[in-house]
Structures are given as C-alpha cells and as structure tokens.
Design an enzyme around this catalytic site. Structure first.
Site, short mmCIF file in Angstrom:
data_model
loop_
_atom_site.label_atom_id
_atom_site.label_comp_id
_atom_site.label_asym_id
_atom_site.label_seq_id
_atom_site.Cartn_x
_atom_site.Cartn_y
_atom_site.Cartn_z
N PRO A 196 0.81 -1.22 0.00
CA PRO A 196 0.00 0.00 0.00
C PRO A 196 0.84 1.27 0.00
CG PRO A 196 -0.84 -1.57 1.59
CD PRO A 196 0.50 -2.09 1.15
N GLU B 197 2.93 -9.11 7.73
CA GLU B 197 2.82 -7.64 7.76
C GLU B 197 3.76 -6.99 6.77
OE1 GLU B 197 0.05 -8.67 9.79
OE2 GLU B 197 0.27 -6.51 9.48
N ARG C 60 -1.32 -7.95 -21.00
CA ARG C 60 -2.28 -7.81 -22.09
C ARG C 60 -1.88 -6.72 -23.08
NH1 ARG C 60 -5.86 -3.90 -21.50
NH2 ARG C 60 -7.57 -4.96 -22.58
N ASP D 214 -9.41 0.30 -25.43
CA ASP D 214 -9.79 -0.10 -24.09
C ASP D 214 -10.06 1.10 -23.20
OD1 ASP D 214 -8.42 -3.08 -22.52
OD2 ASP D 214 -10.19 -2.69 -23.73
N1 4G3 Z 1 -2.68 -2.02 -2.19
C1 4G3 Z 1 -1.79 -2.96 -2.54
O1 4G3 Z 1 -1.22 -2.96 -3.66
C2 4G3 Z 1 -1.47 -4.04 -1.54
C3 4G3 Z 1 -0.26 -4.74 -1.59
C4 4G3 Z 1 0.00 -5.74 -0.65
C5 4G3 Z 1 -0.96 -6.01 0.31
N2 4G3 Z 1 -0.79 -6.96 1.27
C6 4G3 Z 1 0.50 -7.49 1.61
C7 4G3 Z 1 1.31 -6.43 2.28
C8 4G3 Z 1 2.59 -6.20 1.89
C9 4G3 Z 1 3.31 -5.19 2.49
C10 4G3 Z 1 2.78 -4.40 3.48
C11 4G3 Z 1 1.48 -4.59 3.83
O2 4G3 Z 1 0.92 -3.81 4.74
C12 4G3 Z 1 0.72 -5.61 3.21
N3 4G3 Z 1 -2.13 -5.34 0.34
C13 4G3 Z 1 -2.39 -4.35 -0.56
#
Ligand code: 4G3
Length: 250
Positions: A93, A120, A158, A173
């Site tokens: 995130p 995490e 794609r 698209d």
């Molecule tokens: N929004 C995204 O691209 C996304 C990506 C991974 C994820 N989960 C694994 C993870 C990995 C790292 C930190 C973390 O807090 C959670 N969740 C959402």
C-alpha cells in the site's frame, strides 16, 4: 515479456497463467512467468518463512534470508533468460499507484521480478537493498501481495504486442487515451424493452466512431471529471463533449 514471481503461494497465479488472454499468452510463449518460493530456501525442520518484528507488536514479517535468496535467484534467472537486468517490484500500500500509463510503462520495459509479501510485509532493509520499485494497486490492505501482483502482471501482459486479439482493442480499451470506456451492446436488440442505440445498427462507421467518442467523453465528465483536468482535447473531442453536456443539461 519475462516475469519472475517471488511468492509463498505460487499456485494462486494459475488464475492468470492458466486462463483467458493471459493464459493463452503464456501458452504461446509471448509471456513467460517463472516462480521462486521462499519456503524452498528454508533449511530448518519447520521450513520457517516468517520472523518476529523488532520492537514487538502484532503479526510477523517475512523471514529475511529465505526471501532474499528467492529474490536473488529470480534476479539471476531474469538476466540469464533475457540478457537484461530486471526491475524488481514489491507490491504494498506504500507504493506508486498503478494506472494504465504505469501498465504501459511496465509492459514496454525490462523483465520484471515481482515480489508478493505476506504477513505484515518485509524488512525495510530488504526494500532498500533488493527492491527497485514499490507499487500499489490501491489504498486498501489485502492479506497478501499475490492478488496485487496478478493485477499488475495481467494489466501489463495484455499490452504486450500480439497478446490481445486485434491490437486496436487495447487502444480502444477503457483508460486508453485516459478516458472511460463507452457503453457496449450485443444481441438481442431489445432487453426488457431497452433498445440498442440506433446509430450502432446503422452500419455508418463514421457516426458510430463519433457516438462512441462522445459517450466516452460524456461518461468521463459525469463519473470521473478528474480525468479531464488538464487533458488536452482535440477540437472534435471538445465539440462532442460540448454536445453531450448541452444534451445533459436539457
Ligand atoms: N494495495 C496494494 O497494492 C497491496 C499490496 C500488498 C498487500 N498486502 C500485503 C502487504 C505487503 C506489504 C505491506 C502490507 O501492509 C501488506 N495489500 C495491498
């Protein structure tokens, strides 16, 4: 396009490697996806792949040595298979927001090694030492990086020339030229009394192209006006959007 995936759940990726457009691209060798599982590098009896966070707190992190070994091998294979140094991407995130422009960038660039985190996440020093770019598919947290990795791989794969049926379907698209897609219709001609717009039955390709362009512009204006901010519209597009807005106001 060559893609290496580092994940504790490689079988999840059958969703894109065994089905549909991306599945066929893999089958035809237009896209190659190879996997490295950190668990295969575990040497202890329990094949440990997670570890406790310094400073305490809930949850675990991915164990550093098994993760780094997997990334290292994927990177080496990328270079051996393509002769190019890969872009090592981590999904989280905290990353750069993935959009169609970013997908085009990934599709036309060097081979990728995509790292899917679990628990995490991963140690920040691994991000600094081994990851080139962090990307995010949106502002929400998932139980793992596998689904985001599949989203990133699908939207890039794609766009590889030859993967889509006829190339212009990628161009037309949604989000191509940064607009929302126009409405689409197929048989039957009437559904619950709702008819197909006459222009689409007319066979008049010029009018059909203009109608679709007008609908894309109008829908973008109504649903995602932010996409029109600072967007240079061609004179024809400006005229069509004005027509749509005037009709909408009526
Ligand atoms: N929004 C995204 O691209 C996304 C990506 C991974 C994820 N989960 C694994 C993870 C990995 C790292 C930190 C973390 O807090 C959670 N969740 C959402």
């Amino acid at each position: 396009m060559w893609i290496g995936v580092v994940s504790l759940f490689p079988e999840m990726f059958e969703a894109i490697t065994c089905h549909g457009v991306t599945g066929r691209a893999v089958e035809k060798g237009q896209v190659t996806v190879e996997f490295w599982n950190p668990r295969d590098y575990a040497t202890d009896r329990h094949r440990t792949v997670d570890d406790r966070p310094y400073g305490g707190g809930p949850g675990m992190l991915m164990k550093v040595d098994t993760l780094r070994s997997a990334i290292h091998d994927a990177r080496a294979r990328a270079e051996q298979a393509t002769g190019q140094r890969p872009r090592v991407i981590y999904l989280s995130p905290q990353g750069r927001r993935l959009d169609q422009k970013g997908a085009q960038e990934l599709a036309s660039g060097p081979p990728l090694v995509v790292v899917a985190g679990r628990y995490e996440g991963i140690d920040e020093r691994v991000v600094e030492a081994d990851i080139d770019e962090e990307w995010s598919i949106g502002d929400y947290v998932l139980s793992g990086g596998e689904l985001p990795a599949m989203v990133l791989i699908d939207t890039a794969a794609r766009l590889v020339p030859g993967v889509l049926g006829h190339q212009d379907s990628a161009v037309e698209d949604s989000f191509n030229d940064g607009l929302l897609d126009c409405p689409h219709y197929t048989r039957p001609e009437v559904i619950d009394g709702r008819r197909v717009p006459e222009v689409l039955l007319s066979g008049h390709h010029g009018n059909i192209r203009r109608w679709r362009m007008k609908q894309s512009l109008g829908r973008t204006w109504l649903r995602r006006p932010d996409l029109l901010e600072g967007k240079e519209l061609a004179p024809e597009q400006q005229a069509l959007l004005k027509e749509f807005m005037d009709e909408y106001a009526d």
